[in-house]
Design an enzyme around this catalytic site. Sequence first.
Site: not given
Length: 296
Positions: A43, A116, A153
Site C-alpha cells: 500500500e 478504500k 489494508c
Amino acid sequence: MREVTFAALQLALTDDVATNCDRVEALVRDAAARGAQVVLPPELFEGHYFCREETPENFARARPVEGHPTLARFAALAAELQIVIPVSFFEATGPAHYNSVAVFDADGAALGVYRKSHIPDGPGYEEKFYFRPGDTGFRVFDTRFGRLGVGICWDQWYPEAARAMTLMGAEALLYPTAIGSEPAEPEADNVDPWQRAMVGHAVCNVVPVIAANRHGAEADMVFFGRSFVADVRGDKVAELATDVDGVALGTFDLDALRLVRANWGFFRDRRPDLYGPLLTADGQTRMGSSVMSPRP
C-alpha cells in the site's frame, strides 16, 4: 486446469518516489522471472506512510489518475512483462482525496480503480484526515489470469468485504497493506491477528489470499513485513520475514478451486434472509424498518 502464480512484494521504503518505484519495479521483474502472473506491491509504496500524523503538506502527495506518472510506469511494465499489477496510490479528484488502487491487466490496460472503503483513525494511522471513504463499492476485476478482488489494508479486517468480493466472483483476494507497530501501545504485537483475519477469509470463502506489506522503521513506527500467500485451507504457502525485501509466491489452480468452493457448500448454505442486522450500524431493529433481527 488454470494455474495462476501470485506474488506479494515486500520492501522497506524511502520517502523518495523515484527510489521506491525503482525498487518496486526490480521486485516486480524478479517475481515475473520466477513465474508470477499477478504481482501485488504494498500500500502507498511511493513514499513513507505519511498517515502517521495529520500534516496538511502531505496532501501535495496526491495525484489524479489521469497523467499519473507512477500509474503510467507500472501500466507499461505490466504490458512489457505480460502480468497483472494492482498499484496503490494517493488519489486526488477535484477537492476529494482517496486511498486507491488502479489495476492494470497483462496488456497494460487500465481495468479501473478501487477506493478504500474502510478508513482507520487512531494513533499512527490518521487516515480519516486524508481520505474520504471510498465511493466505488467493493470491486472485482476481470484480468487475463482470473477474476480478482482487491481490498486495501483496513478493509482486510472486515469479513463482509471479503464475502462481498467472493460473491461478486472473485477467485482470489489481494490486500496491499501498510501495518506495523502501534505508537500508543508499543508493547502490542498484531502480526498474528493481522494474518489470522485474512487467513479466515481464505478458509470461509475458499479463495487464496495474497497480502503485501512494507517493513522497516519510519519515524516512530516499525512496519512488520510478514507478507504472505495463503491457500484455501488457511495454510501459508509462502511468507516473508519481518525485516527482508523479497517476493512471496503461491500457485493455484483456479478451476480446481472453483469445484472445491462448490463442494464446501458455504455459498449454497448461506441465509441472506437472516442477515438483516448486517445492514444496520448496531444490529438493532428500527421502528418502521424492514430490517428485522432473526428470532432467537
